[in-house]
Motif scaffolding. Sequence first.
Motif, PDB file in Angstrom:
ATOM      1  N   PRO A 169       0.838  -1.215   0.000  1.00  0.00           N
ATOM      2  CA  PRO A 169       0.000   0.000   0.000  1.00  0.00           C
ATOM      3  C   PRO A 169       0.870   1.262   0.000  1.00  0.00           C
ATOM      4  O   PRO A 169       1.725   1.443   0.864  1.00  0.00           O
ATOM      5  N   PHE A 170       0.633   2.122  -0.970  1.00  0.00           N
ATOM      6  CA  PHE A 170       1.348   3.390  -1.054  1.00  0.00           C
ATOM      7  C   PHE A 170       0.369   4.540  -0.804  1.00  0.00           C
ATOM      8  O   PHE A 170      -0.839   4.416  -1.030  1.00  0.00           O
ATOM      9  N   ASP A 171       0.938   5.654  -0.345  1.00  0.00           N
ATOM     10  CA  ASP A 171       0.158   6.875  -0.117  1.00  0.00           C
ATOM     11  C   ASP A 171       0.590   7.928  -1.124  1.00  0.00           C
ATOM     12  O   ASP A 171       1.792   8.202  -1.268  1.00  0.00           O
ATOM     13  N   THR A 172      -0.369   8.516  -1.807  1.00  0.00           N
ATOM     14  CA  THR A 172      -0.076   9.618  -2.725  1.00  0.00           C
ATOM     15  C   THR A 172      -0.842  10.860  -2.264  1.00  0.00           C
ATOM     16  O   THR A 172      -2.002  10.769  -1.854  1.00  0.00           O
ATOM     17  N   THR A 173      -0.177  11.988  -2.354  1.00  0.00           N
ATOM     18  CA  THR A 173      -0.775  13.268  -1.974  1.00  0.00           C
ATOM     19  C   THR A 173      -0.542  14.267  -3.096  1.00  0.00           C
ATOM     20  O   THR A 173       0.590  14.422  -3.568  1.00  0.00           O
ATOM     21  N   THR A 174      -1.612  14.926  -3.498  1.00  0.00           N
ATOM     22  CA  THR A 174      -1.538  15.926  -4.564  1.00  0.00           C
ATOM     23  C   THR A 174      -1.999  17.265  -4.007  1.00  0.00           C
ATOM     24  O   THR A 174      -3.072  17.357  -3.400  1.00  0.00           O
ATOM     25  N   LYS A 175      -1.191  18.296  -4.230  1.00  0.00           N
ATOM     26  CA  LYS A 175      -1.499  19.634  -3.736  1.00  0.00           C
ATOM     27  C   LYS A 175      -1.346  20.648  -4.865  1.00  0.00           C
ATOM     28  O   LYS A 175      -0.494  20.491  -5.740  1.00  0.00           O
ATOM     29  N   VAL A 176      -2.174  21.668  -4.805  1.00  0.00           N
ATOM     30  CA  VAL A 176      -2.090  22.756  -5.769  1.00  0.00           C
ATOM     31  C   VAL A 176      -2.373  24.064  -5.037  1.00  0.00           C
ATOM     32  O   VAL A 176      -3.266  24.136  -4.193  1.00  0.00           O
TER      33      VAL A 176
END
Length: 214
Positions: A169-176
């Motif tokens: 299991p991986f965690d991805t975070t996207t921010k703008v």
Amino acid sequence: MSKQGLRDSSVPYIPLPQNLNQQNVIFSPVYYHRPNQTNHYLRRGAIFAGVLLLLSATLLFFYPSDPILKLARIRLNHVGVNSSPKLTIDLSFSLTISVRNRDFFSLDYEKLVVSVGYRGKEFGVVNSEGGRVRARGRSYVNATLDLNGFEVVHDVIYLIEDWAKGVIPFDTTTKVNGVLGLCFLKIPLKAKVACEVSVNTRNQTIIRQDCHAQ
């Protein structure tokens, strides 16, 4: 002329009839009434409340709101774990992020940041180029995250166990971070979405992903 002659030449008296219709006319003074002060104040209060309600609805309708980020697509390019000479991981993701602008003004953003981690520990970060999203529009941004030979220091035992199970299991975070162009005003806006992505290490595919806005 004698008195007898005057009496004879006078007009004879005719009595008025008994059934004469009598009309009574009554004169009443005209009074000018002042308007009711209570109704006047109520009318003004209703107009003021209506204007205030309309103004509030207009401000709420045009009030700036943060953009909506969504992970439209994620593809696993490669994943591998190396045990010699140190425990390292090779990982490559291709992502397509949807940026939706809900406002009635264009949105400018400098960059879009995508990070990937494992059990709360960040592995790497990739920055995409900035752009503009038109009013009430949507834009798609592509990003590729490559990790080659990243040394795993924390949670080594868990990584080995997950690799043996065949699912990591991986965690991805996207921010703008963006700026809303409102005439001469610049209103800062931001958005963030986090996803949990489960990767099958045997057939190199994504078997589950769960995203939520933050």
